[in-house]
Design an enzyme around this catalytic site. Structure first.
Site, PDB file in Angstrom:
ATOM      1  CG  ASN A  45      54.411 -19.438  14.747  1.00 55.03           C
ATOM      2  OD1 ASN A  45      54.403 -18.207  14.580  1.00 55.03           O
ATOM      3  ND2 ASN A  45      53.522 -20.057  15.514  1.00 55.03           N
ATOM      4  CE  LYS A  82      54.963 -20.373  19.188  1.00 51.52           C
ATOM      5  NZ  LYS A  82      54.272 -21.250  20.102  1.00 51.52           N
ATOM      6  CG  HIS A 102      49.338 -21.474  16.114  1.00 48.11           C
ATOM      7  ND1 HIS A 102      49.308 -21.488  17.488  1.00 48.11           N
ATOM      8  CD2 HIS A 102      50.552 -21.975  15.758  1.00 48.11           C
ATOM      9  CE1 HIS A 102      50.465 -21.960  17.939  1.00 48.11           C
ATOM     10  NE2 HIS A 102      51.226 -22.266  16.914  1.00 48.11           N
ATOM     11  CD  GLU A 147      50.913 -20.101  20.595  1.00 45.93           C
ATOM     12  OE1 GLU A 147      51.219 -19.127  19.870  1.00 45.93           O
ATOM     13  OE2 GLU A 147      51.763 -20.933  21.002  1.00 45.93           O
ATOM     14  CD  GLU A 161      51.739 -26.294  15.285  1.00 46.58           C
ATOM     15  OE1 GLU A 161      52.948 -26.212  15.146  1.00 46.58           O
ATOM     16  OE2 GLU A 161      51.038 -25.360  15.719  1.00 46.58           O
ATOM     17  N   GLY A 204      55.286 -25.484  22.703  1.00 45.72           N
ATOM     18  CA  GLY A 204      55.988 -24.642  23.678  1.00 45.72           C
ATOM     19  C   GLY A 204      56.144 -25.293  25.031  1.00 45.72           C
ATOM     20  CB  SER A 206      58.395 -29.327  21.932  1.00 45.76           C
ATOM     21  OG  SER A 206      57.649 -28.492  22.796  1.00 45.76           O
TER      22      SER A 206
HETATM   23  C1  PEP Z   1      54.231 -23.451  17.122  1.00 50.66           C
HETATM   24  O1  PEP Z   1      54.204 -22.321  17.566  1.00 50.66           O
HETATM   25  O2  PEP Z   1      53.552 -23.747  16.138  1.00 50.66           O
HETATM   26  C2  PEP Z   1      55.088 -24.445  17.776  1.00 50.66           C
HETATM   27  C3  PEP Z   1      55.103 -25.664  17.323  1.00 50.66           C
HETATM   28  O3  PEP Z   1      55.851 -24.006  18.833  1.00 50.66           O
HETATM   29  P1  PEP Z   1      57.039 -24.809  19.557  1.00 50.66           P
HETATM   30  O4  PEP Z   1      57.925 -25.371  18.481  1.00 50.66           O
HETATM   31  O5  PEP Z   1      57.741 -23.781  20.379  1.00 50.66           O
HETATM   32  O6  PEP Z   1      56.418 -25.886  20.376  1.00 50.66           O
END
Ligand code: PEP
Length: 246
Positions: free
Chosen positions: A9, A11, A95, A97, A167, A173, A205
């Site tokens: 992803n 982003k 997601h 976010e 998630e 992040g 992460s």
């Molecule tokens: C994500 O954006 O879905 C995500 C898991 O980000 P990160 O790996 O940076 O934590």
């Protein structure tokens, strides 16, 4: 038998030149990487260019969002039909976010999931709890509700053409990853509510250093990768860890 899947992803990162270099490096490696499906979910403006660059490669691309509406006066939105026209294969929906910053409710997420399926693409449905919810012992309740609203609208059978991603919001992040055991516990809980063949990704992460331990868990079928998907070597190392799953 579930094929492991690793989805990047990006982003809101990237530019045309950097994307090209990143994808060249990822494609070089994924061409010979069997046993794992690799996907990159890129920002809207780059979809056409990425589709061209990835044509005739094994690397698959997807989008990060879409409108729940099919067409109409929705300024700034992108529909499922527009994505499908470019042969988009996956779309991330729900997601955290988007839930947090754009107020997407479970009902909106469910409508987006249905819109993706209706155009023959695969939704990557994200569910996950906040730290406050985890500390209050509400993790299972939260992910069950987020999933159920989607299944109420589209039916459990829809999962034949969908991917689920657990998630935990506190791990995205943040550099703070769920332990393999924490991830497995939630994945096992979700597994009981989806199909045996449903691919359930872990996201939050994931890095080359922790990927193998996470993917070794029985119900963790791969990863949704944010930051590490922007570094070709890291993304490939994570894909290799998924390839060696089991
Ligand atoms: C994500 O954006 O879905 C995500 C898991 O980000 P990160 O790996 O940076 O934590």
């Amino acid at each position: 038998m579930r094929t492991p899947l690793v989805a990047g992803n990006w982003k809101m990162h990237g530019n045309r030149a950097a994307n090209r270099v990143l994808l060249e490096a990822v494609v070089r490696e994924t061409e010979t990487l069997g046993g794992v499906e690799c996907v990159v979910c890129v920002p809207f403006p780059y979809l056409g260019e990425v589709a061209g660059q990835l044509a005739k490669t094994r690397l698959v691309w997807g989008a990060q969002n879409l409108s729940e509406h099919s067409h109409g006066a929705f300024t700034g939105e992108v529909s499922a039909t527009m994505l499908a026209e470019f042969n988009c294969r996956y779309v991330i929906v729900g997601h955290s976010e988007r839930r947090q910053h754009y107020g997407e409710t479970d009902a909106v997420v469910a409508a987006k999931y249905a819109a993706v399926l209706a155009q023959g693409m695969k939704p990557i449905l994200c569910v996950g709890e906040t730290l406050v919810q985890r500390d209050a012992g509400q993790t299972e309740q939260v992910v069950a509700r987020q999933l159920q609203v989607v299944l109420d609208l589209s039916g459990k059978k829809s999962l034949e053409n969908a991917v689920l991603a657990y998630e935990p919001v506190w791990a995205i992040g943040s550099g703070r990853t769920a332990t393999p055991e924490q991830a497995q516990a939630v994945h096992a809980f979700l597994r009981a509510r989806v199909l045996r063949e449903t691919c359930i990704l872990y996201g939050g992460s994931v890095k080359p250093e922790n990927a193998a331990a996470l993917f070794a868990m029985q119900d963790v079928d791969g990863g949704l990768i944010g930051g590490a998907s922007l570094v070709a070597g890291d993304f490939i190392a994570i894909a290799r860890a998924a390839q060696h799953k089991g």
